[in-house]
Design a protein around this motif. Structure first.
Motif, PDB file in Angstrom:
ATOM      1  N   GLU A 109       0.827  -1.208   0.000  1.00 26.20           N
ATOM      2  CA  GLU A 109       0.000   0.000   0.000  1.00 26.20           C
ATOM      3  C   GLU A 109       0.856   1.252   0.000  1.00 26.20           C
ATOM      4  O   GLU A 109       0.581   2.214  -0.739  1.00 26.20           O
ATOM      5  N   ALA A 110       1.923   1.261   0.832  1.00 25.34           N
ATOM      6  CA  ALA A 110       2.823   2.420   0.846  1.00 25.34           C
ATOM      7  C   ALA A 110       3.541   2.569  -0.491  1.00 25.34           C
ATOM      8  O   ALA A 110       3.711   3.688  -0.994  1.00 25.34           O
ATOM      9  N   HIS A 111       3.944   1.450  -1.081  1.00 23.53           N
ATOM     10  CA  HIS A 111       4.625   1.478  -2.379  1.00 23.53           C
ATOM     11  C   HIS A 111       3.683   1.997  -3.462  1.00 23.53           C
ATOM     12  O   HIS A 111       4.092   2.781  -4.341  1.00 23.53           O
ATOM     13  N   HIS A 112       2.432   1.563  -3.419  1.00 23.35           N
ATOM     14  CA  HIS A 112       1.431   2.034  -4.378  1.00 23.35           C
ATOM     15  C   HIS A 112       1.207   3.541  -4.245  1.00 23.35           C
ATOM     16  O   HIS A 112       1.099   4.253  -5.258  1.00 23.35           O
ATOM     17  N   PHE A 113       1.157   4.041  -3.021  1.00 25.86           N
ATOM     18  CA  PHE A 113       0.954   5.478  -2.811  1.00 25.86           C
ATOM     19  C   PHE A 113       2.118   6.291  -3.364  1.00 25.86           C
ATOM     20  O   PHE A 113       1.918   7.320  -4.018  1.00 25.86           O
ATOM     21  N   ARG A 114       3.343   5.864  -3.111  1.00 23.80           N
ATOM     22  CA  ARG A 114       4.516   6.592  -3.628  1.00 23.80           C
ATOM     23  C   ARG A 114       4.535   6.572  -5.155  1.00 23.80           C
ATOM     24  O   ARG A 114       4.856   7.595  -5.788  1.00 23.80           O
ATOM     25  N   ALA A 115       4.217   5.422  -5.739  1.00 25.16           N
ATOM     26  CA  ALA A 115       4.221   5.331  -7.202  1.00 25.16           C
ATOM     27  C   ALA A 115       3.164   6.249  -7.801  1.00 25.16           C
ATOM     28  O   ALA A 115       3.426   6.944  -8.791  1.00 25.16           O
ATOM     29  N   ARG A 116       1.965   6.264  -7.237  1.00 22.60           N
ATOM     30  CA  ARG A 116       0.903   7.131  -7.747  1.00 22.60           C
ATOM     31  C   ARG A 116       1.283   8.595  -7.627  1.00 22.60           C
ATOM     32  O   ARG A 116       0.995   9.392  -8.520  1.00 22.60           O
ATOM     33  N   ARG A 117       1.925   8.967  -6.546  1.00 23.43           N
ATOM     34  CA  ARG A 117       2.325  10.365  -6.360  1.00 23.43           C
ATOM     35  C   ARG A 117       3.350  10.783  -7.403  1.00 23.43           C
ATOM     36  O   ARG A 117       3.285  11.898  -7.946  1.00 23.43           O
ATOM     37  N   ILE A 118       4.287   9.896  -7.731  1.00 26.97           N
ATOM     38  CA  ILE A 118       5.282  10.218  -8.754  1.00 26.97           C
ATOM     39  C   ILE A 118       4.629  10.310 -10.126  1.00 26.97           C
ATOM     40  O   ILE A 118       4.953  11.211 -10.927  1.00 26.97           O
ATOM     41  N   VAL A 119       3.685   9.409 -10.424  1.00 22.17           N
ATOM     42  CA  VAL A 119       3.005   9.445 -11.718  1.00 22.17           C
ATOM     43  C   VAL A 119       2.260  10.761 -11.889  1.00 22.17           C
ATOM     44  O   VAL A 119       2.329  11.402 -12.954  1.00 22.17           O
ATOM     45  N   VAL A 120       1.549  11.189 -10.875  1.00 22.70           N
ATOM     46  CA  VAL A 120       0.793  12.448 -10.959  1.00 22.70           C
ATOM     47  C   VAL A 120       1.734  13.634 -11.125  1.00 22.70           C
ATOM     48  O   VAL A 120       1.489  14.533 -11.945  1.00 22.70           O
TER      49      VAL A 120
END
Length: 509
Positions: A305-316
């Motif tokens: 979940e933490a990894h998914h959040f960091r990845a989404r933030r970088i994509v945005v």
């Protein structure tokens, strides 16, 4: 060449189930197949619940055909086992009947990723497109059970050659296969989950740092600048000034006193940041797929979940800065090779991409995986029944080897070498095939079996075949048995149908 819109339609026709109601006439009924030339005109609506389409052609046309899957995963289409027409009606007119005419068949894959079409070609310059918008993807809702079953089947087939290569006897190998078949841990083991958790722990600080301070570079842009802000004059600026009316620079600058001049500015639209966005987008998709799995423990879901959040933030962040995603064919530049932060991202992207590609190939050719595991399950049940009968004996058993294909396409065992066994069983009562051995074999494309049959048992002149995702059919000449689509599911009839099929064959007199 003809196209069956689903594998289910193909199997129903191959086993004769669709024509079961009309048994009084030997004339062929209407086939479910359509000429492949009419695909573009008819635009068939494909039903994903009945399996992917199937291509069928006459064996005499094989040399002129080269069926290929087109697109980013371009590859030859795999062949369907068997080559006898059987009850297939493709290409038969209402006034003719050619039951002995050999055929060839090719699989088409399930939907790949997020593509809206599946493109294939049969000859050079003859390409066709099928709309698969309504087909599910691994990320679609309700696919968790299917994915876990597919993973379990793939892990079982990967371990099958090991069971045979390390066992002291054939019986011991089959005993190991039985234990492996009942091992529910096979569906829990997914190397992609372990890879994502490892990357989540190792790249946490790197991703936070790159999100806050992505690598930027200075670039030169030509903009309309005020005269007092111009610091550099180059050839483009002089060309622009020379084309403007006026006697001096102030007059050429116009009423707003602006000229087109070069300016040094900072940008993050670089190759390394494109790779960063591609890695973050892939990470986001993969973690989202596993976060919907209820069987993952809390200790596994927390880092994902933490990894998914960091990845989404970088994509945005990179999407807002108009940084594009890197293509698969990108070659690493200096920062990707020697920058400590981006080199880790580059290596992690390659690892994750390889794992994602492997899973996507499994999803594409999942029907072939279930067919192959059905063949092995029949071999296991056949050995079990023959071992428990009196006067039995194993005459010969061919080796079970790992596939050496670069693209397994759902096959994990080497079908170039015939996978089969020969058993001897003596009946107490007189039988027309008394003392004849039983020959069991898993079908491949060159076998003299009906097109689409998975495995067969030959006793004397009788060939009994088994089919995947097909209903049970019996007649006086041969025995056909179909099994459900997936194993290990609640109410699955695999073992019941297989046992009944084998015992019915042994009871023939």
């Amino acid at each position: 060449m003809w196209l069956y819109q689903s594998y289910r339609d193909f199997i129903l026709e191959a086993t004769g189930t669709c024509a079961k109601d009309d048994c009084s006439s030997n004339l062929p009924t209407k086939s479910c197949a359509i000429p492949v030339e009419d695909v573009a005109r008819l635009r068939p609506i494909l039903d994903a619940n009945n399996g992917p389409p199937v291509l069928v052609a006459k064996s005499s046309e094989i040399n002129d055909l080269n069926p290929m899957l087109e697109g980013r995963r371009r590859q030859p289409l795999p062949r369907i086992p068997g080559k006898l027409r059987g009850r297939l009606l493709a290409g038969i007119e209402s006034n003719e009947y050619h039951p002995d005419e050999p055929l060839a068949g090719w699989y088409l894959p399930y939907r790949m990723g997020e593509e809206y079409t599946i493109n294939f070609s049969v000859k050079s310059g003859q390409s066709y497109s099928l709309d698969v918008t309504a087909w599910p993807t691994p990320n679609s809702d309700g696919q968790t059970k299917r994915i876990r079953t597919l993973r379990r089947a793939a892990n079982f087939l990967q371990d099958t050659p090991i069971c045979f290569s390390t066992a002291p006897s054939i019986s011991n190998a089959y005993s190991r296969l039985e234990r492996l078949w009942d091992d529910t841990r096979l569906e829990d083991y997914d190397p992609q989950v372990n890879l994502l958790i490892k990357q989540a722990n190792q790249l946490r600080a790197v991703l936070d740092d790159l999100c806050a301070r992505p690598r930027a570079m200075l670039t030169t842009e030509h903009r309309m600048l005020k005269l007092q802000n111009v610091r550099r004059i180059d050839v483009k600026t002089l060309h622009w000034l020379s084309a403007r009316p006026g006697r001096n620079t102030a007059e050429r600058a116009g009423s707003r006193q602006r000229i087109k001049a070069s300016k040094r500015c900072e940008t993050i639209t670089t190759l390394e940041n494109s790779v960063l966005r591609a890695f973050a987008a892939l990470t986001s998709r993969e973690t989202k797929r596993f976060l919907t799995d209820d069987r993952l423990s809390v200790l596994q879901k927390a880092p994902l979940e933490a990894h998914h959040f960091r990845a989404r933030r970088i994509v945005v962040m990179l999407r807002d800065q108009n940084v594009p995603e890197a293509q698969l064919s990108v070659r690493p530049n200096f920062p990707l090779r020697f920058d400590s932060r981006y080199n880790k991202i580059w290596r992690a992207w390659l690892e994750l991409r390889n794992g994602s590609d492997a899973f996507e190939r499994e999803w594409m050719w999942q029907h072939r995986t279930f067919m192959e595991i059905l063949g092995m399950r029949v071999a296991m049940k056949f050995h079990e029944l023959m071992l428990n009968l009196p006067n039995d004996g194993l005459i010969a058993h061919s080796p079970v080897l790992k596939s050496v294909a670069l693209q397994p396409q759902g096959h994990y065992l080497n079908h170039r070498e015939e996978i089969g066994a020969k058993y001897q069983f003596t009946f107490q009562n007189w039988n027309r095939y008394r003392n004849q051995p039983y020959h069991f074999k898993i079908a491949h494309s060159d076998h003299q079996l009906p097109l689409g049959a998975i495995a067969a048992i030959r006793y004397g002149t009788l060939d009994a075949t088994i089919w995947w995702n097909a209903p049970e059919v019996n007649n006086s000449e041969a025995i056909f048995v179909g099994v459900d689509e997936f194993p290990w599911q609640e109410g699955c009839s695999w073992d019941i149908n297989i046992n009944k099929w084998i015992m019915s064959l042994m009871a023939l007199e």
